[in-house]
Design an enzyme around this catalytic site. Structure first.
Site, PDB file in Angstrom:
ATOM      1  N   HIS A 231      -1.480  -5.380  -6.847  1.00 47.15           N
ATOM      2  CA  HIS A 231      -3.009  -6.724  -6.880  1.00 47.15           C
ATOM      3  C   HIS A 231      -3.882  -6.273  -5.631  1.00 47.15           C
ATOM      4  O   HIS A 231      -4.701  -7.157  -5.866  1.00 47.15           O
ATOM      5  CB  HIS A 231      -2.253  -8.112  -7.143  1.00 47.15           C
ATOM      6  CG  HIS A 231      -1.745  -7.968  -6.089  1.00 47.15           C
ATOM      7  ND1 HIS A 231      -0.017  -7.824  -6.028  1.00 47.15           N
ATOM      8  CD2 HIS A 231      -1.775  -9.182  -5.005  1.00 47.15           C
ATOM      9  CE1 HIS A 231       0.312  -8.419  -4.905  1.00 47.15           C
ATOM     10  NE2 HIS A 231      -0.445  -9.237  -4.543  1.00 47.15           N
ATOM     11  N   CYS A 232      -3.042  -5.655  -4.681  1.00 49.43           N
ATOM     12  CA  CYS A 232      -3.879  -5.585  -3.216  1.00 49.43           C
ATOM     13  C   CYS A 232      -4.628  -4.153  -2.966  1.00 49.43           C
ATOM     14  O   CYS A 232      -5.298  -3.552  -2.834  1.00 49.43           O
ATOM     15  CB  CYS A 232      -2.973  -5.774  -2.261  1.00 49.43           C
ATOM     16  SG  CYS A 232      -2.687  -7.376  -1.806  1.00 49.43           S
ATOM     17  N   LEU A 233      -3.661  -3.112  -2.750  1.00 51.86           N
ATOM     18  CA  LEU A 233      -4.123  -1.617  -1.826  1.00 51.86           C
ATOM     19  C   LEU A 233      -4.732  -0.911  -3.423  1.00 51.86           C
ATOM     20  O   LEU A 233      -6.370  -0.634  -2.742  1.00 51.86           O
ATOM     21  CB  LEU A 233      -2.903  -0.561  -2.316  1.00 51.86           C
ATOM     22  CG  LEU A 233      -2.246  -0.860  -1.040  1.00 51.86           C
ATOM     23  CD1 LEU A 233      -0.831   0.265  -0.693  1.00 51.86           C
ATOM     24  CD2 LEU A 233      -2.992  -1.422   0.217  1.00 51.86           C
TER      25      LEU A 233
END
Length: 415
Positions: A255-257
């Site tokens: 969900h971030c990178l």
């Protein structure tokens, strides 16, 4: 204090349980009724929170899970930990907006609202606070307090020992937010304002994003040059300064990178009219890593006189991260899709998903048994989960493309 944690996912649930354990009264709010039912039954779906810890705070009355917005009334501090995905390259902040309106209906003088969801610089002051003011009729920095504190989940070893960046829209807000997190984290790091905190989070993830992209591209070049990239990385890592070790893989997920650096890219284009070239180039490289993995497998099959069409290919490890339960944006989905489009029969082994949770997979699920490994025309080790019997895989497999540099032998190629 009465605490609301809005969003009971990978960020919100660990925070809510920890806040309850240190003595706060916590309402875990989520609009997903299935999640609420699981939590109320004491069943955790987040690896960082054991079900025993969840049941303990439920039984003590320190924590409750609900989808009823009326339960938010009377909060002292509300923390927003809702998703902020990209939709066609554009940040989707509708979850923040919706949550802000819900909290605004229950906002009272003296209360504090903290945003933890990753976003572009300016969101707290330009979006969150105005919505809270509009709905509540109160004034930020005068009647209520607000700020931003980026989440830093993803490393179980550090967990709440990870220093916590905190910010506020004014000095009073910063003081209240710092005091709250001081009771939860070992160390807090105050900064001058929300925009700094918002940008700091994007710097952290963009640093990883760009460096993973660089080493992925270098791995492709090294293979073409006949050089072992893994040995070269090991050699470079002996330098005790000026180098951070990154390793190649089949792509990035979670969900971030894949998401966070593009928030800054979008903001730069919208507000300044300039591209964030490093992030855009890194995104292009990482986006095409599954294509490279598939190309390597097709070439390996071709050397044995086998077409990819009709071949049985076993994917090992479908989550985006080692020993994780999260399939979001995992490169395994794209690898499978490309192989299926070429006519291959694809199966997947993922030991970190509960039995019966196959709806999240886009391939038939099997165990990584000796028979399955031996029966595959090609095995792709996408994620080296500890449950996999690597010596058995090496012994039984006809061919392995090892994306994690865990195997060696005549039947093994590394990424």
């Amino acid at each position: 204090m009465q605490i609301v944690v809005a969003g009971q996912g990978y960020v919100g649930l660990p925070l809510a349980v920890r806040a309850a354990e240190v003595g706060h009264r916590v309402v875990g709010y989520d609009v997903d009724t299935d999640r609420v039912q699981q939590l109320a039954a004491g069943q955790s779906y987040v690896r960082d929170v054991d079900s025993s810890r969840l049941r303990a705070v439920l039984e003590s009355g320190a924590y409750c899970a609900t989808g009823d917005a009326s339960a938010l009334a009377g909060f002292d501090i509300a923390v927003i930990t809702v998703p902020t995905p990209l939709r066609d390259g554009v940040p989707d902040l509708t979850c923040i907006e919706s949550c802000a309106r819900t909290l605004g209906e229950h906002l009272r003088p003296g209360a504090t609202v903290v945003l933890e969801s990753t976003t572009y610089p300016g969101t707290t002051e330009e979006l969150l606070v105005p919505i809270l003011e509009e709905v509540s009729g109160l004034k930020g920095g005068v009647d209520f307090l607000a700020g931003f504190s980026p989440e830093r989940i993803g490393n179980k070893r550090w967990s709440f020992e990870t220093p916590k960046i905190v910010s506020g829209i004014d000095a009073t807000s910063l003081g209240a937010i710092k005091s709250f997190y001081d009771g939860i984290f070992q160390t807090t790091v105050p900064v001058s304002g929300p925009k700094v905190a918002e940008l700091a989070k994007l710097i952290e993830n963009t640093f990883r994003f760009v460096n993973i992209s660089m080493i992925n591209e270098m791995a492709m070049l090294a293979t073409a040059l006949g050089v072992n990239i893994w040995e070269a990385i090991d050699a470079a890592a002996t330098k005790p300064f000026g180098f951070t070790r990154f390793t190649p893989g089949p792509g990035i997920g979670g969900h971030c990178l894949p998401v966070d650096p593009m928030f800054l890219s979008w903001k730069a284009q919208q507000e300044l009219g300039v591209p964030f070239r490093f992030a855009e180039l890194a995104a292009d490289v990482n986006r095409h890593m599954p294509n490279y993995v598939v190309r390597r497998v097709v070439e390996a099959l071709g050397k044995r006189g086998m077409p990819v069409r009709g071949s049985l290919i076993l994917l090992l490890g479908l989550t985006y991260k080692y020993n994780a339960t999260d399939l979001r944006n995992s490169p395994s989905a794209r690898v499978a899709e490309l192989l299926i489009d070429l006519g291959a029969e694809v199966r997947g082994a993922e030991p970190n998903l509960p039995d019966g949770d196959d709806t999240k997979l886009n391939v038939p699920r099997v165990d990584a048994s000796p028979d399955e490994v031996a029966g595959a025309d090609a095995v792709i080790l996408l994620m080296d989960h500890p449950q996999f019997d690597l010596p058995m895989i090496k012994t039984c497999a006809t061919y392995v493309l090892d994306c994690r540099n865990r195997l060696s032998g005549a039947n093994v190629e590394t990424l």
